[in-house]
Scaffold this motif. Structure first.
Motif, PDB file in Angstrom:
ATOM      1  N   LEU B 204      30.978  48.320  32.690  1.00  0.00           N
ATOM      2  CA  LEU B 204      31.538  48.082  34.021  1.00  0.00           C
ATOM      3  C   LEU B 204      31.396  46.588  34.347  1.00  0.00           C
ATOM      4  O   LEU B 204      30.349  46.002  34.094  1.00  0.00           O
ATOM      5  CB  LEU B 204      30.730  48.913  35.017  1.00  0.00           C
ATOM      6  N   GLY B 205      32.466  45.986  34.860  1.00  0.00           N
ATOM      7  CA  GLY B 205      32.392  44.585  35.267  1.00  0.00           C
ATOM      8  C   GLY B 205      32.802  43.600  34.194  1.00  0.00           C
ATOM      9  O   GLY B 205      32.685  42.388  34.395  1.00  0.00           O
ATOM     10  N   ALA B 326      36.969  47.419  35.792  1.00  0.00           N
ATOM     11  CA  ALA B 326      37.004  48.813  35.322  1.00  0.00           C
ATOM     12  C   ALA B 326      36.575  48.840  33.861  1.00  0.00           C
ATOM     13  O   ALA B 326      36.999  48.008  33.065  1.00  0.00           O
ATOM     14  CB  ALA B 326      38.410  49.393  35.472  1.00  0.00           C
ATOM     15  N   ARG B 327      35.729  49.831  33.516  1.00  0.00           N
ATOM     16  CA  ARG B 327      35.245  49.856  32.149  1.00  0.00           C
ATOM     17  C   ARG B 327      36.151  50.706  31.266  1.00  0.00           C
ATOM     18  O   ARG B 327      36.891  51.566  31.745  1.00  0.00           O
ATOM     19  CB  ARG B 327      33.814  50.397  32.095  1.00  0.00           C
TER      20      ARG B 327
END
Lengths: 405, 405
Positions: B204-205, B326-327
């Motif tokens: 994430l990120g 969004a991962r």
């Protein structure tokens, strides 16, 4: 009613025997285990099963997903077993050592997300957003009272409560901008929602009727559907929200079983147009839910959105979602959409509370908010009516905003 | 180039050594196994590994998902190994018994879908649908040339090629109807698309840049995004397509590795507006793909949509999808959206080919079509340029329409 526990628990605990929500926790060894919350403790389900000689593979899993797939008869039997463990003093010697204080465990996202759908079930929220996003047009689109509007969200973006939320970057274009620019969202918002966890799967082509709702839905929790309003406004025509929603969606750690919400069931608002048979709940069991949410920003109570005011029930949402034959998988998850009631202090998002930035919210520390600032912490909690005048706790979903990367 | 195989294979086979696509098949025992297609045979990867003494847990899985998660270095090494098995005659005794004629195996969806995103990357398609769905407004929305428009689809509705497609029921409301009605879709359509399979996950990120595309995307296949236009038209404002798309999305069985498409890479169409840096591919490696699709209805060639005409590349789609942090998960899948070229016989959907029913398509049997009828079979196939003037085959995605339940 639900009997008494041998634990030293106040009669009005929101996490008493009448609740028994499921979650996933870890001890310092890091292994994920299934747990049931009782008071401020967590019962290790796998360890309790071993200690009582119960052999049940679902309970030794690292997530709820295998149990979800097992279906209603297994869920009902397990709830009876756990109630017995915690109420019959004969079980105390085996069970008590399997309890851990909440303060000593870590809580995790309790299921492996399959598909995630976000609905738009609050008339007050939809009308407010329609007025803000589409001024000059009717607040509700013509379809709104005929079907529960929804869209697929990003299942991979579901995160456990407490996960820090990094302010997303993205494209935004204000009306006065000649071209879009890229950078940190300037209009970062919350959406206070109720989440529903599926549960028993279906085959492709097999709709789920209103009456079948409890066969497929395991339980209920809270959701904060973080929203970047500037990204959303620029991207969402014509195919709907995408990056404005897909950076993080926080889920509360405790899944409250449907059985614990018997006293919360209520008739939804009167329907303004006749509904097609697959959605018509006039003579169906009522699946409105009288949950009262509370939204806090840095500890300050912002609003108390009433889930009972939602126009569309979760049973209708599931019936609609599957009406075309879409199949369900264990771990499917759907949320109500922002819960907003008719009153100002019942609104479930900042864009509504601060009316698109034109009516800033005053906080007790003297600061004001239109949207979230870095460092802000949001806590959404809820309770529901329980047996004998008690309350059922849904716990809380929390998240703090970190600056953009 | 890629050397020669010891198999008796024509030099111009679209499934020669330069291709080697991955899939999942079963023999009569029903167990799902990983396979690589060579000519009209399937190599059992797990069996080949055992026969050659290779120990690789990815190859004994029942889906590609574990291999997807392993990342580019593992994918590259495996491709080299498989190429060696099929080209070095010393391997023939061990490998040949692990080959099965395609006609004797069943093919399955080759991965466990995580999230599914459908883009809208063809300018010709978007302009055609804009003209049909939003007459009187500009054909393209103001955002269209600034970002690759996309939305999340239902991952659980991805099905293997050959799965029969039951005509969905749903709400539809024609302009002349006073209220919506519920029943079988009357405007069932196809969308010929290119699909991209992820691949190495991200945290994430962590955005994925244009240059990182091949580190995260494993390969390419074909998609038929079945669409119920009447359901879609009634439901899609304001949150996008939902039930009009979520009943079935068919995926071709062979995932062509990115390496097999080196000769297909091409510069996308000139950009009409300056792109923000994260999408600007002027100086980036070109990820346009010169695939020629063919759409057949009941054996009759309807159109030849050219993927090279897509305005947005898959690298831009992935960069956009992750720009907000969004991962990615192994098994994430995204599709181009309908591929339509500028010419009439390059359109990738019936609503475009028959212009919303006003210009019926004539079939050789004397019948006409505006949308799909029960019993109709659709086959979408594609090839791409390969080394030395050969073609790389992407195989086909097929489906037949069954009457509504």
């Amino acid at each position: 009613m639900t009997g008494h526990t041998w634990l030293d628990l106040p009669d009005d605990s929101p996490f008493g025997l009448a609740n028994l929500p499921y979650g996933v926790f870890s001890l310092p060894d890091g292994r994920h285990r299934l747990g049931v919350r009782i008071g401020d403790q967590v019962l290790d389900l796998g360890a309790a099963a071993r200690a009582t000689g119960l052999r049940d593979a679902y309970l030794d899993a690292a997530s709820l997903t295998p149990l979800l797939g097992a279906g209603r008869p297994v869920w009902t039997a397990l709830r009876r077993t756990v109630t017995g463990w915690l109420s019959d003093p004969a079980h105390r010697p085996a069970i008590e050592p399997q309890l851990h204080p909440l303060a000593e465990v870590s809580l995790h996202l309790p299921f492996e997300p399959a598909d995630y759908v976000d609905f738009y079930a609050s008339e007050h929220h939809a009308a407010n957003l329609g007025a803000l996003f589409r001024p000059g047009s009717p607040a509700l689109t013509p379809n709104w009272k005929h079907l529960p509007i929804g869209y697929h969200g990003r299942a991979g973006s579901l995160v456990a409560s407490g996960t820090e939320v990094v302010r997303p970057n993205g494209q935004r274009r204000a009306p006065e901008d000649e071209a879009p620019s890229f950078g940190p969202s300037r209009r970062l918002d919350i959406e206070a929602e109720v989440g529903f966890l599926v549960g028993a799967p279906t085959e492709l082509g097999r709709p789920v009727s209103l009456a079948e709702f409890p066969e497929h839905v395991f339980g209920v929790c809270l959701v904060n559907d973080w929203s970047a309003r500037d990204l959303q406004a620029w991207e969402y025509v014509p195919l709907g929200p995408f990056l404005g929603k897909s950076f993080a969606t926080s889920v509360s750690p405790w899944i409250v079983p449907l059985e614990a919400l018997e006293q919360a069931r209520t008739t939804p608002p009167p329907r303004d147009v006749p509904l097609l048979p697959y959605l018509d709940d006039q003579d169906a069991p009522p699946w409105g839910l009288d949950l009262t949410l509370e939204v806090r920003l840095n500890g300050h109570l912002l609003s108390r959105p009433p889930a009972a005011s939602l126009y569309w029930t979760a049973a209708q949402q599931l019936a609609h979602l599957t009406a075309n034959g879409a199949r369900l998988r264990a771990g499917d998850f759907f949320a109500s959409g922002t819960v907003s009631g008719p009153a100002h202090d019942q609104r479930g998002s900042l864009i509504e509370l601060a009316w698109n930035g034109t009516e800033p919210i005053k906080l007790p520390d003297g600061s004001t908010r239109t949207f979230l600032e870095d460092g802000d912490e949001v806590v959404i909690s809820a309770t529901a009516p329980g047996p004998g005048g008690t309350r059922i706790g849904l716990g809380e979903v929390t998240g703090r905003i970190l600056p953009a990367a």
